[in-house]
Scaffold this active site. Structure first.
Site, PDB file in Angstrom:
ATOM      1  N   ASP A  47       0.838  -1.195   0.000  1.00 32.00           N
ATOM      2  CA  ASP A  47       0.000   0.000   0.000  1.00 32.00           C
ATOM      3  C   ASP A  47       0.877   1.250   0.000  1.00 32.00           C
ATOM      4  O   ASP A  47       1.668   1.461   0.921  1.00 32.00           O
ATOM      5  CB  ASP A  47      -0.918  -0.008   1.234  1.00 32.00           C
ATOM      6  CG  ASP A  47      -2.064   0.987   1.084  1.00 32.00           C
ATOM      7  OD1 ASP A  47      -2.311   1.461  -0.047  1.00 32.00           O
ATOM      8  OD2 ASP A  47      -2.715   1.280   2.098  1.00 32.00           O
ATOM      9  N   HIS A  69      -3.521  14.086   0.261  1.00 35.93           N
ATOM     10  CA  HIS A  69      -3.850  13.295   1.455  1.00 35.93           C
ATOM     11  C   HIS A  69      -2.733  13.419   2.500  1.00 35.93           C
ATOM     12  O   HIS A  69      -2.989  13.656   3.682  1.00 35.93           O
ATOM     13  CB  HIS A  69      -4.046  11.824   1.059  1.00 35.93           C
ATOM     14  CG  HIS A  69      -4.185  10.893   2.228  1.00 35.93           C
ATOM     15  ND1 HIS A  69      -5.287  10.904   3.063  1.00 35.93           N
ATOM     16  CD2 HIS A  69      -3.357   9.928   2.707  1.00 35.93           C
ATOM     17  CE1 HIS A  69      -5.134   9.965   4.001  1.00 35.93           C
ATOM     18  NE2 HIS A  69      -3.968   9.371   3.815  1.00 35.93           N
ATOM     19  N   GLU A 119     -10.615   4.244   3.278  1.00 37.54           N
ATOM     20  CA  GLU A 119      -9.670   4.981   2.450  1.00 37.54           C
ATOM     21  C   GLU A 119      -9.992   4.675   1.001  1.00 37.54           C
ATOM     22  O   GLU A 119      -9.963   3.507   0.586  1.00 37.54           O
ATOM     23  CB  GLU A 119      -8.222   4.598   2.786  1.00 37.54           C
ATOM     24  CG  GLU A 119      -7.804   5.096   4.171  1.00 37.54           C
ATOM     25  CD  GLU A 119      -6.320   4.933   4.463  1.00 37.54           C
ATOM     26  OE1 GLU A 119      -5.698   4.005   3.906  1.00 37.54           O
ATOM     27  OE2 GLU A 119      -5.803   5.737   5.264  1.00 37.54           O
ATOM     28  N   GLU A 165      -9.039   4.255  -2.523  1.00 35.75           N
ATOM     29  CA  GLU A 165      -7.792   4.017  -3.234  1.00 35.75           C
ATOM     30  C   GLU A 165      -8.097   3.297  -4.542  1.00 35.75           C
ATOM     31  O   GLU A 165      -9.208   2.811  -4.752  1.00 35.75           O
ATOM     32  CB  GLU A 165      -6.840   3.127  -2.399  1.00 35.75           C
ATOM     33  CG  GLU A 165      -6.618   3.643  -0.982  1.00 35.75           C
ATOM     34  CD  GLU A 165      -5.446   2.970  -0.273  1.00 35.75           C
ATOM     35  OE1 GLU A 165      -4.654   2.273  -0.934  1.00 35.75           O
ATOM     36  OE2 GLU A 165      -5.335   3.157   0.955  1.00 35.75           O
ATOM     37  N   ASP A 177      -9.352   0.634   1.673  1.00 37.10           N
ATOM     38  CA  ASP A 177      -8.423   0.167   2.700  1.00 37.10           C
ATOM     39  C   ASP A 177      -8.968   0.600   4.066  1.00 37.10           C
ATOM     40  O   ASP A 177      -8.607   1.651   4.593  1.00 37.10           O
ATOM     41  CB  ASP A 177      -7.039   0.770   2.428  1.00 37.10           C
ATOM     42  CG  ASP A 177      -5.987   0.236   3.381  1.00 37.10           C
ATOM     43  OD1 ASP A 177      -6.132  -0.894   3.852  1.00 37.10           O
ATOM     44  OD2 ASP A 177      -5.020   0.982   3.650  1.00 37.10           O
ATOM     45  N   ARG A 218      -8.447   4.275  13.028  1.00 35.63           N
ATOM     46  CA  ARG A 218      -7.563   5.422  13.297  1.00 35.63           C
ATOM     47  C   ARG A 218      -7.054   5.467  14.737  1.00 35.63           C
ATOM     48  O   ARG A 218      -5.932   5.930  14.978  1.00 35.63           O
ATOM     49  CB  ARG A 218      -8.301   6.726  12.992  1.00 35.63           C
ATOM     50  CG  ARG A 218      -8.754   6.880  11.565  1.00 35.63           C
ATOM     51  CD  ARG A 218      -7.595   6.955  10.609  1.00 35.63           C
ATOM     52  NE  ARG A 218      -8.061   7.128   9.232  1.00 35.63           N
ATOM     53  CZ  ARG A 218      -7.306   6.881   8.171  1.00 35.63           C
ATOM     54  NH1 ARG A 218      -6.063   6.441   8.311  1.00 35.63           N
ATOM     55  NH2 ARG A 218      -7.781   7.058   6.966  1.00 35.63           N
ATOM     56  N   GLN A 277      -4.415   2.819  15.065  1.00 33.33           N
ATOM     57  CA  GLN A 277      -3.262   3.292  14.294  1.00 33.33           C
ATOM     58  C   GLN A 277      -2.439   4.308  15.076  1.00 33.33           C
ATOM     59  O   GLN A 277      -1.206   4.258  15.101  1.00 33.33           O
ATOM     60  CB  GLN A 277      -3.768   3.918  12.980  1.00 33.33           C
ATOM     61  CG  GLN A 277      -2.672   4.403  12.031  1.00 33.33           C
ATOM     62  CD  GLN A 277      -3.254   4.946  10.718  1.00 33.33           C
ATOM     63  OE1 GLN A 277      -4.464   4.950  10.505  1.00 33.33           O
ATOM     64  NE2 GLN A 277      -2.389   5.403   9.837  1.00 33.33           N
ATOM     65  N   LYS A 337      -4.707  -1.695   9.971  1.00 29.91           N
ATOM     66  CA  LYS A 337      -4.972  -1.832   8.535  1.00 29.91           C
ATOM     67  C   LYS A 337      -5.101  -3.283   8.099  1.00 29.91           C
ATOM     68  O   LYS A 337      -5.310  -3.528   6.923  1.00 29.91           O
ATOM     69  CB  LYS A 337      -3.808  -1.214   7.748  1.00 29.91           C
ATOM     70  CG  LYS A 337      -3.485   0.219   8.088  1.00 29.91           C
ATOM     71  CD  LYS A 337      -4.277   1.169   7.264  1.00 29.91           C
ATOM     72  CE  LYS A 337      -3.744   2.574   7.436  1.00 29.91           C
ATOM     73  NZ  LYS A 337      -4.462   3.524   6.591  1.00 29.91           N
ATOM     74  N   THR A 397      -9.546  -5.276   3.555  1.00 25.01           N
ATOM     75  CA  THR A 397      -9.345  -4.382   2.417  1.00 25.01           C
ATOM     76  C   THR A 397     -10.300  -4.861   1.330  1.00 25.01           C
ATOM     77  O   THR A 397     -10.183  -5.997   0.872  1.00 25.01           O
ATOM     78  CB  THR A 397      -7.884  -4.456   1.909  1.00 25.01           C
ATOM     79  OG1 THR A 397      -6.995  -4.153   2.993  1.00 25.01           O
ATOM     80  CG2 THR A 397      -7.646  -3.482   0.773  1.00 25.01           C
ATOM     81  N   GLU A 412     -10.238  12.990   6.858  1.00 20.42           N
ATOM     82  CA  GLU A 412     -10.078  14.286   6.201  1.00 20.42           C
ATOM     83  C   GLU A 412     -11.416  14.993   5.985  1.00 20.42           C
ATOM     84  O   GLU A 412     -11.521  16.202   6.180  1.00 20.42           O
ATOM     85  CB  GLU A 412      -9.396  14.098   4.839  1.00 20.42           C
ATOM     86  CG  GLU A 412      -7.989  13.570   4.912  1.00 20.42           C
ATOM     87  CD  GLU A 412      -7.542  13.048   3.568  1.00 20.42           C
ATOM     88  OE1 GLU A 412      -7.744  11.837   3.305  1.00 20.42           O
ATOM     89  OE2 GLU A 412      -7.011  13.837   2.761  1.00 20.42           O
TER      90      GLU A 412
END
Ligand code: CA
Length: 424
Positions: free
Chosen positions: A133, A140, A206, A208, A240, A244, A247, A260, A264, A371
């Site tokens: 990844d 971002h 996420e 992607e 993904d 948070r 993380q 993570k 996915t 975000e």
């Protein structure tokens, strides 16, 4: 028929993601029974390539003597290389436009080889080897860096010199439609210096895209940036899923791990580089100029419109919460592969290389809840009167994307997943 659109023996709606210009590959199993095999999407149908091969319609192509479509993954076909992919695509396109009448004129073969999308179950298209990844979106990286370090120090000193990445987990890559349990793990409560074990409270997506690698490269031999496209079979949408709060506690110094590795999601149809060729555009301006091994003679990227929809329980329809474009990525797919292999790290057929969260310059173009709701300070309002800063149980996240052609779309279908409560 709109200008620029090819004819098709099938009825394909104008806004379909799967006209005869696309022909993405997937692996399906008829709901009525039978083995998994390779097909292509055409409008609202799936064309069974194993059935076409059995009827000798690929006999004069590079597929002679192989049974690459009667398989539960695309890997064998991917291993045949670009001349075989292109010859196969040309044959399928000829059969579906009617230039080659052998499918149009054979009622019995059509009945055997064409399945309604509703009558098949789509599986993971590829037996995935390694999953990497990247972190290729400067927007971002800047947004996340600004939240945690302020705008002056938002980008790490390496960011404009190399495509940052980490090695991910292939075992938990799942096809669209498989639901995701909220993970549990170690979390450091705000103001505390001792972690607790709890359900993730800051669950995120996420947005992607990823591409599948085809063809082995030799251990010890880098793949040059100018040859990288030879190893790119095709692209899918990637969600993904990210925890948070897990993380934040675990990520230093080696990067994310539990945050993570639980799920996915990918879209089930692999859109080939041949189908994306009309949508290749110049790569982004890069300053400072990257080191020579990252400088391509043909610096290309892709114009792919992407969006994220969210549907909470009780909502009648999903609501679009983000819209962006693949072209906003700072590092291109070829640069990602060149950097990945510069040490001599070898590639294998079936490796999945994801872009990292794709955010654009505008507020609506942010590719994660982190975000969009700016670390919980700017909640998103939903049509049912609720707000979100991160994902709730029961929320369904639907990602999709397409390239806009002249009167047609080359699309990717959906990467969809619903958040289920944590498993106690
Ligand atoms: Ca990611």
């Amino acid at each position: 028929m709109p200008a620029g659109r090819m004819p098709c023996i099938m009825d394909v709606p104008e806004d379909s993601h799967f006209p005869v210009e696309n022909l993405p590959y997937g692996v399906f199993r008829p709901v009525a029974g039978g083995d998994a095999r390779v097909g292509v999407a055409i409008g609202e149908h799936v064309l069974d390539l194993a059935a076409l091969a059995e009827a000798d319609l690929f006999d004069d192509t590079h597929l002679r003597g192989t049974n690459a479509f009667a398989r539960a993954s695309l890997n064998e076909f991917m291993n045949l290389g670009r001349p075989a992919w292109t010859a196969t695509r040309n044959r399928i396109q000829a059969l579906l436009t009617g230039d080659d009448p052998r499918l149009a004129n054979d009622r019995e073969l059509r009945a055997r080889a064409l399945h309604s999308m509703h009558e098949v179950e789509l599986q993971l298209p590829v037996e995935i080897g390694d999953y990497t990844d990247f972190y290729s979106s400067k927007h971002h990286a800047f947004n996340v860096g600004t939240m945690f370090r302020g705008p002056e120090h938002a980008l790490m000193p390496n960011y404009l010199h190399l495509p940052v990445a980490y090695h991910g987990r292939a075992s938990s890559v799942i096809p669209s439609g498989v639901d995701v349990h909220r993970p549990r793990g170690q979390i450091l409560p705000p103001g505390s210096d001792t972690p607790v074990f709890a359900s993730c409270r800051l669950l995120d997506f996420e947005l992607e895209m990823g591409f599948f690698v085809a063809g082995e490269s030799e251990l010890g031999r880098p793949v040059s940036v100018d040859r990288a496209a030879d190893h790119i079979f095709g692209f899918v949408i990637v969600n993904d899923w990210s925890a948070r709060d897990i993380q934040k506690w675990e990520y230093q110094p080696l990067g994310p791990f539990n945050a993570k590795n639980f799920a996915t999601s990918i879209s089930p149809w692999v859109v080939t580089l041949d189908a994306l060729e009309p949508f290749r555009i110049d790569g982004p301006a890069q300053a400072p100029e990257p080191l020579p091994y990252l400088r391509a003679r043909d610096h290309w990227t892709l114009d792919i419109r992407l969006d994220v929809r969210l549907q909470a329980e009780g909502m009648d329809a999903p609501q679009t919460i983000a819209e962006t474009n693949f072209r906003h990525l700072y590092w291109t797919p070829s640069q990602q592969l060149a950097h990945h292999t510069i040490t001599g790290c070898n590639l294998r057929t079936g490796d999945l290389i994801a872009s990292g969260t794709i955010s654009g310059p505008e507020r609506r173009e942010r590719g994660s809840m982190l975000e969009l709701a700016w670390r919980g300070t700017e909640p998103i309002e939903l049509g049912n009167g609720e707000t979100r800063t991160f994902l709730n149980d029961g929320d369904t996240v639907i990602m999709t994307g397409y390239c806009a052609g002249d009167g047609y779309r080359v699309g990717f279908g959906d990467a969809r997943g619903k958040v289920l409560p944590a498993v106690e």
